[in-house]
Design a protein around this motif. Structure first.
Motif, short mmCIF file in Angstrom:
data_model
loop_
_atom_site.label_atom_id
_atom_site.label_comp_id
_atom_site.label_asym_id
_atom_site.label_seq_id
_atom_site.Cartn_x
_atom_site.Cartn_y
_atom_site.Cartn_z
N GLY A 1 0.82 -1.19 0.00
CA GLY A 1 0.00 0.00 0.00
C GLY A 1 0.86 1.25 0.00
O GLY A 1 2.06 1.22 0.21
N GLY A 2 0.21 2.38 -0.24
CA GLY A 2 0.93 3.64 -0.25
C GLY A 2 0.05 4.74 -0.79
O GLY A 2 -1.17 4.57 -0.92
N SER A 3 0.66 5.86 -1.08
CA SER A 3 -0.05 7.02 -1.61
C SER A 3 0.26 7.19 -3.08
O SER A 3 1.41 7.09 -3.49
N VAL A 4 -0.77 7.46 -3.86
CA VAL A 4 -0.60 7.61 -5.30
C VAL A 4 -1.62 8.62 -5.81
O VAL A 4 -2.68 8.79 -5.20
N GLN A 5 -1.30 9.26 -6.90
CA GLN A 5 -2.23 10.19 -7.49
C GLN A 5 -3.25 9.44 -8.35
O GLN A 5 -3.00 8.34 -8.83
N ALA A 6 -4.38 10.08 -8.53
CA ALA A 6 -5.43 9.49 -9.37
C ALA A 6 -4.86 9.17 -10.75
O ALA A 6 -4.09 9.95 -11.32
N GLY A 7 -5.24 8.00 -11.24
CA GLY A 7 -4.73 7.52 -12.52
C GLY A 7 -3.50 6.64 -12.39
O GLY A 7 -3.10 6.00 -13.37
N LEU B 1 -6.24 4.18 -10.74
CA LEU B 1 -6.79 4.37 -9.40
C LEU B 1 -7.56 5.68 -9.30
O LEU B 1 -7.21 6.69 -9.95
N LYS B 2 -8.60 5.64 -8.48
CA LYS B 2 -9.48 6.79 -8.27
C LYS B 2 -9.49 7.13 -6.79
O LYS B 2 -9.24 6.27 -5.95
N PRO B 3 -9.79 8.38 -6.44
CA PRO B 3 -9.85 8.74 -5.02
C PRO B 3 -10.80 7.83 -4.22
O PRO B 3 -10.54 7.55 -3.05
N VAL C 1 -5.44 7.44 -2.48
CA VAL C 1 -5.41 7.98 -3.84
C VAL C 1 -5.85 9.44 -3.79
O VAL C 1 -6.97 9.74 -3.36
N SER C 2 -4.99 10.33 -4.20
CA SER C 2 -5.29 11.76 -4.17
C SER C 2 -5.70 12.25 -5.56
O SER C 2 -5.23 11.74 -6.58
N GLY D 1 -11.98 -4.51 -14.65
CA GLY D 1 -11.31 -3.84 -15.77
C GLY D 1 -10.15 -2.96 -15.34
O GLY D 1 -9.30 -2.61 -16.16
N ARG D 2 -10.09 -2.62 -14.05
CA ARG D 2 -8.98 -1.81 -13.54
C ARG D 2 -8.08 -2.62 -12.60
O ARG D 2 -6.87 -2.38 -12.55
N PHE D 3 -8.67 -3.54 -11.86
CA PHE D 3 -7.92 -4.35 -10.90
C PHE D 3 -7.78 -5.77 -11.43
O PHE D 3 -8.70 -6.30 -12.09
#
Length: 125
Positions: free
Chosen positions: A8-14, A84-86, A123-124, A64-66
Motif C-alpha cells: 500500500g501507499g499514496s498515489v495520485q489518481a490515474g 486508481l481513483k480517489p 489515492v489523491s 477492468g482496472r484491478f
C-alpha cells in the motif's frame, strides 16, 4: 494460516499500485480474496480467486482496472490496481477461504476463514 498484506501507499489518481498478500501456510489449499474498508464505511468485497484454476470475480467498480493473481509456489497473492481513483482509498485486506468449502468464490466477508491486517491505499485527486 497467517496472512500479511503489503504494497500500500499514496498515489495520485490515474496511478497504479500492486498489493501482495503472503501466506504462512500451504497456499494452494485456500481460495483467496481482497476486501477493502474506506473511512466511515463498511468493509466491501473487491475480488477473489480460486485455488485450482485461478478463476476470478470482481466487484463492478474495479472490474477492468484491478487484476488478482496468485503464485501458489510462492504462497503469495497479488492485486494489481490500475487507473486508481480517489474512491479507491481504503485499507485493503487479504483473506483466505478453505478450498474444501462448497462455494469457491463468495463476496460475503463472513464466509472467509482468515484475514490479514490490511494495508492502506490512499489515492489523491
Amino acid at each position: 494460516v497467517q496472512l500479511q498484506a503489503s504494497g500500500g501507499g499514496s498515489v495520485q489518481a490515474g496511478g497504479s499500485l500492486r498489493l501482495s498478500c503472503a501466506a504462512s501456510a500451504t497456499f494452494s489449499q485456500y481460495h483467496m480474496g481482497w476486501f477493502r474498508q474506506a473511512p466511515g464505511k463498511e468493509r466491501e468485497f473487491v475480488g477473489a480467486i480460486t485455488w485450482r484454476n485461478g478463476k476470478t470475480d470482481y466487484e463492478d467498480s474495479v472490474r477492468g482496472r484491478f487484476t488478482i493473481s496468485r503464485d501458489n509456489a510462492k504462497n503469495t497473492m497479488y492485486l494489481r490496481m490500475n487507473s486508481l481513483k480517489p474512491e479507491d482509498t481504503a485499507i485493503y485486506y487479504c483473506t483466505a477461504r478453505a478450498a474444501s468449502r462448497p462455494t469457491p468464490i463468495t463476496r460475503v466477508a463472513s464466509d472467509y476463514d482468515y484475514w490479514g491486517r490490511g494495508t492502506l491505499v490512499t489515492v489523491s485527486s
